[in-house]
Design a protein around this motif. Structure first.
Motif, mmCIF file in Angstrom:
data_model
loop_
_atom_site.group_PDB
_atom_site.id
_atom_site.type_symbol
_atom_site.label_atom_id
_atom_site.label_comp_id
_atom_site.label_asym_id
_atom_site.label_seq_id
_atom_site.Cartn_x
_atom_site.Cartn_y
_atom_site.Cartn_z
ATOM 1 N N LEU A 62 0.825 -1.202 0.000
ATOM 2 C CA LEU A 62 0.000 0.000 0.000
ATOM 3 C C LEU A 62 0.866 1.262 0.000
ATOM 4 O O LEU A 62 0.558 2.245 -0.687
ATOM 5 N N THR A 63 1.967 1.233 0.759
ATOM 6 C CA THR A 63 2.885 2.376 0.784
ATOM 7 C C THR A 63 3.493 2.623 -0.590
ATOM 8 O O THR A 63 3.626 3.776 -1.023
ATOM 9 N N LEU A 64 3.845 1.544 -1.282
ATOM 10 C CA LEU A 64 4.414 1.675 -2.630
ATOM 11 C C LEU A 64 3.382 2.234 -3.600
ATOM 12 O O LEU A 64 3.700 3.115 -4.415
ATOM 13 N N LYS A 65 2.149 1.765 -3.519
ATOM 14 C CA LYS A 65 1.105 2.260 -4.412
ATOM 15 C C LYS A 65 0.850 3.757 -4.193
ATOM 16 O O LYS A 65 0.647 4.512 -5.152
ATOM 17 N N LEU A 66 0.866 4.180 -2.937
ATOM 18 C CA LEU A 66 0.680 5.600 -2.637
ATOM 19 C C LEU A 66 1.838 6.418 -3.194
ATOM 20 O O LEU A 66 1.640 7.491 -3.777
ATOM 21 N N ARG A 67 3.033 5.902 -3.041
ATOM 22 C CA ARG A 67 4.212 6.597 -3.565
ATOM 23 C C ARG A 67 4.153 6.727 -5.077
ATOM 24 O O ARG A 67 4.475 7.786 -5.641
ATOM 25 N N SER A 74 -0.735 12.877 -11.241
ATOM 26 C CA SER A 74 -1.984 13.036 -11.981
ATOM 27 C C SER A 74 -3.169 13.329 -11.076
ATOM 28 O O SER A 74 -4.272 13.597 -11.563
ATOM 29 N N THR A 75 -2.956 13.279 -9.746
ATOM 30 C CA THR A 75 -4.025 13.560 -8.796
ATOM 31 C C THR A 75 -3.543 14.591 -7.780
ATOM 32 O O THR A 75 -2.349 14.696 -7.502
ATOM 33 N N THR A 76 -4.478 15.330 -7.230
ATOM 34 C CA THR A 76 -4.150 16.314 -6.198
ATOM 35 C C THR A 76 -3.994 15.599 -4.855
ATOM 36 O O THR A 76 -4.473 14.460 -4.693
#
Length: 215
Positions: A62-67, A74-76
């Motif tokens: 999950l940490t990697l996906k957030l990073r 592409s998102t705020t």
């Protein structure tokens, strides 16, 4: 191959893949970086399926996906907070007895309390405090969780000027000074423990200074 249930092996391989991707990126090989990152995600997904009772793989994944979401840009920050909040909550619910899972949840809310906007920011700070205190409750001997909780209460006081927040920060920090991780000791943890004591004493001192100035 010899031990397909060894979760640490998956985690090490995934971190190595991420590092390899960073090296490729530094050389301008963005396609190779994407391949290495995809490999890391696949390894962590496999590890998460293998170790249902160990949160390490789920946390790293999950940490990697957030990073990766941040790196794409592409998102705020607000969109990221709203997108990933359910996933971090699901992580804490899945590993409801894991202090580390709640520590990660607290860190997520804490980070997005800073730049997620005037509406979402304060609410995330409150949630960060709740998750941080839950982590401290689940692992009361961990000085890191105590430092985090005390710091969050201090930050809340600095923003909202509520005296009960600074009192709570002082209470937690002073109790944390008695924990094993904040004691003067010889050996491999000497520097870490000394730094923990420094952080706690600095936090208590700053709290009292703010309190006096506030009065």
């Amino acid at each position: 191959e010899f031990d397909p249930n060894n979760i640490q092996a998956y985690l090490y391989l995934a971190r190595a893949a991420v590092t390899r991707g960073e090296l490729f990126a530094a050389r301008g090989s963005l396609d190779e970086k994407d391949k290495a990152t995809a490999q890391a995600v696949a390894l962590l997904e496999q590890a998460a399926r293998t170790a249902e009772s160990d949160p390490s793989a789920d946390i790293d994944l999950l940490t990697l996906k957030l990073r990766l979401a941040r790196d794409k840009g592409s998102t705020t920050p607000r969109e990221q907070a709203e997108l990933f909040e359910p996933q971090f909550l699901a992580l804490a619910n899945k590993f409801s007895s894991s202090a580390r899972a709640f520590g990660v949840l607290s860190a997520f809310y804490s980070e997005y309390s800073v730049y997620a906007g005037p509406t979402l920011g304060p609410e995330n700070l409150r949630k960060a405090i709740e998750a941080g205190e839950k982590a401290m409750e689940l692992d009361p001997g961990n000085v890191g969780y105590a430092i985090n909780a005390a710091d969050l209460h201090y930050r809340s006081y600095s923003i909202y000027d509520k005296k009960e927040e600074i009192q709570k920060a002082i209470e937690i920090a002073q109790k944390a000074l008695e924990l094993p991780g904040a004691q003067d000791t010889a050996g491999p943890r000497e520097r870490v423990n000394k730094f923990n004591r420094y952080r706690l004493y600095s936090l208590v001192a700053n709290c009292y200074i703010e309190w006096v100035l506030g009065d």
